[in-house]
Structures are given as structure tokens and as C-alpha cells.
Design a protein around this motif. Structure first.
Motif, PDB file in Angstrom:
ATOM      1  N   ALA A  48       0.839  -1.201   0.000  1.00 12.24           N
ATOM      2  CA  ALA A  48       0.000   0.000   0.000  1.00 12.24           C
ATOM      3  C   ALA A  48       0.871   1.247   0.000  1.00 12.24           C
ATOM      4  O   ALA A  48       0.621   2.197  -0.764  1.00 12.24           O
ATOM      5  CB  ALA A  48      -0.917  -0.005   1.221  1.00 12.24           C
ATOM      6  N   GLY A  49       1.908   1.251   0.825  1.00  7.78           N
ATOM      7  CA  GLY A  49       2.803   2.410   0.863  1.00  7.78           C
ATOM      8  C   GLY A  49       3.454   2.661  -0.478  1.00  7.78           C
ATOM      9  O   GLY A  49       3.518   3.797  -0.962  1.00  7.78           O
ATOM     10  N   ILE A  50       3.927   1.586  -1.105  1.00  5.06           N
ATOM     11  CA  ILE A  50       4.592   1.739  -2.401  1.00  5.06           C
ATOM     12  C   ILE A  50       3.601   2.242  -3.447  1.00  5.06           C
ATOM     13  O   ILE A  50       3.910   3.149  -4.235  1.00  5.06           O
ATOM     14  CB  ILE A  50       5.222   0.398  -2.822  1.00  5.06           C
ATOM     15  N   PHE A  51       2.386   1.708  -3.421  1.00  2.32           N
ATOM     16  CA  PHE A  51       1.378   2.151  -4.397  1.00  2.32           C
ATOM     17  C   PHE A  51       1.043   3.622  -4.212  1.00  2.32           C
ATOM     18  O   PHE A  51       0.895   4.364  -5.182  1.00  2.32           O
ATOM     19  CB  PHE A  51       0.099   1.317  -4.272  1.00  2.32           C
ATOM     20  N   ILE A  52       0.905   4.033  -2.945  1.00  2.00           N
ATOM     21  CA  ILE A  52       0.559   5.441  -2.698  1.00  2.00           C
ATOM     22  C   ILE A  52       1.668   6.345  -3.228  1.00  2.00           C
ATOM     23  O   ILE A  52       1.410   7.357  -3.896  1.00  2.00           O
ATOM     24  CB  ILE A  52       0.312   5.665  -1.191  1.00  2.00           C
ATOM     25  N   GLY A  53       2.910   5.953  -2.954  1.00  2.00           N
ATOM     26  CA  GLY A  53       4.020   6.754  -3.458  1.00  2.00           C
ATOM     27  C   GLY A  53       4.031   6.835  -4.970  1.00  2.00           C
ATOM     28  O   GLY A  53       4.207   7.911  -5.560  1.00  2.00           O
ATOM     29  N   VAL A  54       3.823   5.697  -5.615  1.00  2.00           N
ATOM     30  CA  VAL A  54       3.812   5.674  -7.087  1.00  2.00           C
ATOM     31  C   VAL A  54       2.647   6.516  -7.615  1.00  2.00           C
ATOM     32  O   VAL A  54       2.802   7.274  -8.583  1.00  2.00           O
ATOM     33  CB  VAL A  54       3.712   4.216  -7.584  1.00  2.00           C
ATOM     34  N   PHE A  75      -6.128  -6.189  -0.907  1.00  2.00           N
ATOM     35  CA  PHE A  75      -6.805  -6.331   0.382  1.00  2.00           C
ATOM     36  C   PHE A  75      -7.783  -7.496   0.367  1.00  2.00           C
ATOM     37  O   PHE A  75      -8.055  -8.088   1.396  1.00  2.00           O
ATOM     38  CB  PHE A  75      -7.559  -5.046   0.737  1.00  2.00           C
ATOM     39  N   LEU A  76      -8.332  -7.801  -0.798  1.00  2.00           N
ATOM     40  CA  LEU A  76      -9.296  -8.892  -0.859  1.00  2.00           C
ATOM     41  C   LEU A  76      -8.615 -10.249  -0.890  1.00  2.00           C
ATOM     42  O   LEU A  76      -9.091 -11.207  -0.298  1.00  2.00           O
ATOM     43  CB  LEU A  76     -10.178  -8.747  -2.113  1.00  2.00           C
ATOM     44  N   THR A  77      -7.494 -10.350  -1.608  1.00  2.00           N
ATOM     45  CA  THR A  77      -6.932 -11.681  -1.861  1.00  2.00           C
ATOM     46  C   THR A  77      -5.928 -12.121  -0.806  1.00  2.00           C
ATOM     47  O   THR A  77      -5.841 -13.309  -0.508  1.00  2.00           O
ATOM     48  CB  THR A  77      -6.255 -11.727  -3.234  1.00  2.00           C
ATOM     49  N   THR A  78      -5.161 -11.177  -0.228  1.00  2.00           N
ATOM     50  CA  THR A  78      -4.140 -11.587   0.736  1.00  2.00           C
ATOM     51  C   THR A  78      -4.728 -12.331   1.936  1.00  2.00           C
ATOM     52  O   THR A  78      -4.245 -13.416   2.273  1.00  2.00           O
ATOM     53  CB  THR A  78      -3.326 -10.375   1.207  1.00  2.00           C
ATOM     54  N   PRO A  79      -5.769 -11.787   2.589  1.00  2.00           N
ATOM     55  CA  PRO A  79      -6.322 -12.534   3.726  1.00  2.00           C
ATOM     56  C   PRO A  79      -6.898 -13.884   3.313  1.00  2.00           C
ATOM     57  O   PRO A  79      -6.789 -14.859   4.051  1.00  2.00           O
ATOM     58  CB  PRO A  79      -7.430 -11.623   4.255  1.00  2.00           C
ATOM     59  N   LEU A  80      -7.463 -13.925   2.130  1.00  2.00           N
ATOM     60  CA  LEU A  80      -8.050 -15.178   1.661  1.00  2.00           C
ATOM     61  C   LEU A  80      -6.990 -16.251   1.525  1.00  2.00           C
ATOM     62  O   LEU A  80      -7.162 -17.388   1.987  1.00  2.00           O
ATOM     63  CB  LEU A  80      -8.748 -14.945   0.314  1.00  2.00           C
ATOM     64  N   SER A  81      -5.860 -15.895   0.913  1.00  2.00           N
ATOM     65  CA  SER A  81      -4.824 -16.906   0.734  1.00  2.00           C
ATOM     66  C   SER A  81      -4.230 -17.300   2.087  1.00  2.00           C
ATOM     67  O   SER A  81      -3.957 -18.475   2.328  1.00  2.00           O
ATOM     68  CB  SER A  81      -3.754 -16.417  -0.228  1.00  2.00           C
ATOM     69  N   ALA A  82      -4.072 -16.323   2.992  1.00  2.00           N
ATOM     70  CA  ALA A  82      -3.551 -16.658   4.323  1.00  2.00           C
ATOM     71  C   ALA A  82      -4.493 -17.628   5.025  1.00  2.00           C
ATOM     72  O   ALA A  82      -4.068 -18.613   5.626  1.00  2.00           O
ATOM     73  CB  ALA A  82      -3.380 -15.387   5.158  1.00  2.00           C
TER      74      ALA A  82
ATOM     75  N   ASP B  99     -23.201 -14.745   5.007  1.00  2.00           N
ATOM     76  CA  ASP B  99     -21.929 -15.158   4.410  1.00  2.00           C
ATOM     77  C   ASP B  99     -21.010 -13.971   4.154  1.00  2.00           C
ATOM     78  O   ASP B  99     -19.835 -13.981   4.507  1.00  2.00           O
ATOM     79  CB  ASP B  99     -22.181 -15.883   3.091  1.00  2.00           C
ATOM     80  N   ASN B 100     -21.564 -12.929   3.544  1.00  2.00           N
ATOM     81  CA  ASN B 100     -20.742 -11.777   3.191  1.00  2.00           C
ATOM     82  C   ASN B 100     -20.106 -11.164   4.412  1.00  2.00           C
ATOM     83  O   ASN B 100     -18.901 -10.928   4.449  1.00  2.00           O
ATOM     84  CB  ASN B 100     -21.616 -10.710   2.519  1.00  2.00           C
ATOM     85  N   ALA B 101     -20.934 -10.901   5.415  1.00  2.00           N
ATOM     86  CA  ALA B 101     -20.441 -10.223   6.615  1.00  2.00           C
ATOM     87  C   ALA B 101     -19.353 -11.054   7.274  1.00  2.00           C
ATOM     88  O   ALA B 101     -18.323 -10.534   7.695  1.00  2.00           O
ATOM     89  CB  ALA B 101     -21.596  -9.976   7.573  1.00  2.00           C
ATOM     90  N   GLN B 102     -19.555 -12.367   7.345  1.00  2.00           N
ATOM     91  CA  GLN B 102     -18.574 -13.210   8.018  1.00  2.00           C
ATOM     92  C   GLN B 102     -17.284 -13.296   7.235  1.00  2.00           C
ATOM     93  O   GLN B 102     -16.199 -13.351   7.804  1.00  2.00           O
ATOM     94  CB  GLN B 102     -19.178 -14.593   8.260  1.00  2.00           C
ATOM     95  N   THR B 103     -17.401 -13.305   5.898  1.00  2.00           N
ATOM     96  CA  THR B 103     -16.185 -13.321   5.082  1.00  2.00           C
ATOM     97  C   THR B 103     -15.396 -12.045   5.290  1.00  2.00           C
ATOM     98  O   THR B 103     -14.168 -12.069   5.436  1.00  2.00           O
ATOM     99  CB  THR B 103     -16.546 -13.466   3.599  1.00  2.00           C
ATOM    100  N   VAL B 104     -16.094 -10.910   5.304  1.00  2.00           N
ATOM    101  CA  VAL B 104     -15.399  -9.635   5.517  1.00  2.00           C
ATOM    102  C   VAL B 104     -14.734  -9.622   6.881  1.00  2.00           C
ATOM    103  O   VAL B 104     -13.594  -9.175   7.033  1.00  2.00           O
ATOM    104  CB  VAL B 104     -16.389  -8.458   5.364  1.00  2.00           C
ATOM    105  N   LEU B 105     -15.422 -10.153   7.882  1.00  2.00           N
ATOM    106  CA  LEU B 105     -14.821 -10.183   9.220  1.00  2.00           C
ATOM    107  C   LEU B 105     -13.553 -11.033   9.218  1.00  2.00           C
ATOM    108  O   LEU B 105     -12.518 -10.620   9.749  1.00  2.00           O
ATOM    109  CB  LEU B 105     -15.817 -10.736  10.245  1.00  2.00           C
ATOM    110  N   ALA B 106     -13.617 -12.208   8.589  1.00  2.00           N
ATOM    111  CA  ALA B 106     -12.446 -13.088   8.571  1.00  2.00           C
ATOM    112  C   ALA B 106     -11.282 -12.404   7.863  1.00  2.00           C
ATOM    113  O   ALA B 106     -10.140 -12.449   8.329  1.00  2.00           O
ATOM    114  CB  ALA B 106     -12.794 -14.400   7.883  1.00  2.00           C
ATOM    115  N   ALA B 107     -11.573 -11.747   6.741  1.00  2.00           N
ATOM    116  CA  ALA B 107     -10.510 -11.067   6.002  1.00  2.00           C
ATOM    117  C   ALA B 107      -9.943  -9.927   6.827  1.00  2.00           C
ATOM    118  O   ALA B 107      -8.730  -9.702   6.852  1.00  2.00           O
ATOM    119  CB  ALA B 107     -11.053 -10.544   4.678  1.00  2.00           C
TER     120      ALA B 107
END
Lengths: 138, 169
Positions: A48-54, A75-82, B99-107
Motif C-alpha cells: 500500500a505504501g509503495i502504491f501510494i508513493g507511485v 486487500f481482498l486476496t491476501t487474507p483469503l490466501s492466508a 456469508d458476506n459479513a462473516q467473510t469480511v470479518l475473517a478477512a
């Protein structure tokens, strides 16, 4: 190009710092689960920091909107993969190094979350007969 | 749905007035449209939309602050000689439903101080999280509760629902 532009360079330097600490944490933390903390959190803010700077460097709507989209997907994919890595490791039986309680195991539900009936049967012996495998063995 | 479509419609109307269709004018139009919707929530029937959008903005600010705090903390742990990690896996009974709310919370908790979501039990409505740096499971659950409290108004839910695990335990 040699001049120091604070508005542009400070976010980039901060971002680079966080990415560096992510790498250090990845090496130094004791087990996979702890390492996920370093990789998921630090990488996100670092990029995020690098993107903001760019974005401030280009200062155009086109660049900013694209970077905003990239950041959003980050922000959407990183937590999902973790989440998936942690869950997969845990269900495959990789023991976490814990000082506190393991309530997941204590509640005895780890096996129930496993969606692979064949392996469950292997683990629990011949106890479970009502789980026919959906696909025949090729 | 009605709120957001009206807002987009007003933004398009704004770009027509300005005579220039660009992302910038569209954003300005969205903001002006939102102001109109929040001034006349009753006659337009957009009170819920306005409330949720404000909750979303408040959550975004909360998120930015917590994300920064989490990062500084984990960065310090990564650099310290003997980081005070107390890894544990805690069960967190969810009050959020859907589902949506819980997914957002987990993320969200994955990006926030000391916790990584790692499992979910839909039957008991329990989220499992790997936590480092918390002193006790109770402290860890409290930090997750803070995140959930910030998310509840975003989904128009109240905190008064009972927790299935808390009551049985």
C-alpha cells in the motif's frame, strides 16, 4: 530526478521498510502459522505504501484509479490466501507451536471441517462406512 | 439497492451538467448526490443507505488505523531479538450473520493486530483464529470483538444477538 520529494518518497520508503520486515519476520518467526502473520499483514501495508508513493508520482486519475483497484484486490486476496494456507496446513496435521490453548482442537471439530471423506476414513479406521466417495477410483 | 442506484443516477446527472464525463466529475457527482440523499432521507427512502455508507466510511477509518497499528507491532516483533509471541488458536463465536459479513470479518481480522483467521464452523457459528501477541484468549477475543463491533452497523445488525457458544459454555 535526484531530488528528494517527501510526499512521494516517504510512502515508498515506509512501504519498502514494511516489506523488508515482512521478509525478516518470514525467516524469524517460529512456525508456518506465525509466519502468516508477517506475510499477510506486513506485505499488505508495504505494498500500500509503495502504491501510494507511485500514485503521487504520476498524479493522474488513470494511474490513481488503477492503483486503487490493485490495492483493493490486494486487500481482498491476501487474507483469503492466508486463511486457506492456515486452514490447509492445520487440517493436514501440521502441528502449530503453541504457548496458549488450541481451542479448535479442543472443540474436536478439526476433522469435521475436512471436506475429504476418503482421508477421514483412513484416519479413523473402518469406523465410518456411511461415506461413499463421490468419484470412483480411476 | 435503491440508495446506491439513485446515487449513481445523480452522479451521471452531474456529469451531464458539467458536460465532461470523467472519473473526477463522477466522484464529485457521487459525493454531491450522497449529500442530497442524506439531506432528504425520508422523502427518497434512502435512510438505510446513508446510514450504511457512513458506517462504511467509519469502518474504513478504523480499518486504516488498526492496519497501521498491526503492521508497526508485527514489524517490531520481526526485528526484536526475542519477540513476545504467545501463539494460540482461539474459537470466536460470531455475532455477525450472513456469508458476506462473516467473510469480511475473517478477512479483516487477518489484516489486523495479531490474528489470522484459519477456520470456520458453520454449525456452531464459530471462527477459529491463530493469534500471536495476546496475553490471554480472553484478550484476543476482545480484540476480535472490537473489529466485529465496527462491522455490525455496516450490515445493519445489532449486537444484541446471543452467542451460541457463550451461553452453552
Amino acid at each position: 530526478m535526484n531530488d528528494f520529494n517527501a510526499a512521494r518518497d516517504i510512502p515508498i520508503l515506509l512501504g519498502a521498510f514494511f516489506v523488508l520486515t515482512a521478509a525478516i519476520g518470514l525467516v524469524r518467526f517460529p512456525d508456518l502459522y506465525s509466519r502468516l502473520h508477517a506475510s499477510s499483514k506486513l506485505i499488505t501495508l508495504g505494498s500500500a505504501g509503495i502504491f501510494i508513493g507511485v500514485g503521487l508520482e504520476f498524479a493522474q486519475t488513470e494511474a490513481l484509479s488503477r492503483l486503487a483497484a490493485v490495492l483493493l484486490f490486494q486487500f481482498l486476496t491476501t487474507p483469503l490466501s492466508a486463511y486457506l494456507i492456515a486452514q490447509a496446513a492445520y487440517l493436514r496435521g501440521l502441528e502449530p507451536l503453541l504457548e496458549g490453548p488450541d481451542e479448535w482442537n479442543a472443540l474436536g471439530k478439526a476433522a469435521l471441517l475436512d471436506r475429504r471423506p476418503e482421508e477421514l476414513k483412513e484416519e479413523e479406521g473402518e469406523g465410518q462406512m456411511e461415506q461413499p466417495s463421490p468419484q470412483g477410483k480411476g | 439497492m435503491r440508495g446506491i442506484s439513485l446515487n449513481i443516477l445523480l452522479a451521471i446527472v452531474w456529469t451531464l451538467f458539467v458536460g465532461e464525463f470523467s472519473l473526477r466529475e463522477l466522484v464529485i457527482g457521487m459525493l454531491l448526490g450522497f449529500a442530497i440523499l442524506s439531506v432528504f432521507p425520508l422523502s427518497l427512502g434512502t435512510g438505510g443507505y446513508v446510514r450504511r455508507t457512513l458506517a462504511a466510511v467509519r469502518f474504513a477509518l478504523f480499518f486504516a488505523r488498526e492496519l497501521t497499528a498491526a503492521n508497526v507491532q508485527v514489524a517490531l516483533w520481526a526485528l526484536r531479538p526475542h519477540p513476545p509471541l504467545h501463539p494460540m488458536i482461539i474459537a470466536y463465536p460470531l455475532r455477525l450473520s450472513g456469508d458476506n459479513a462473516q467473510t469480511v470479518l475473517a478477512a479483516t481480522i487477518t489484516l489486523m493486530p495479531g490474528s489470522v483467521a484459519m477456520g470456520f464452523n458453520p454449525e456452531r457459528n464459530v471462527l477459529y483464529a491463530h493469534v500471536i501477541g495476546a496475553r490471554s484468549p480472553r484478550a484476543a477475543r476482545e480484540s476480535l470483538e472490537k473489529v466485529e463491533n465496527a462491522l455490525l452497523p455496516l450490515y445493519g445488525q445489532s449486537a444484541s444477538q446471543t452467542d451460541p457458544v457463550e451461553t452453552s459454555a
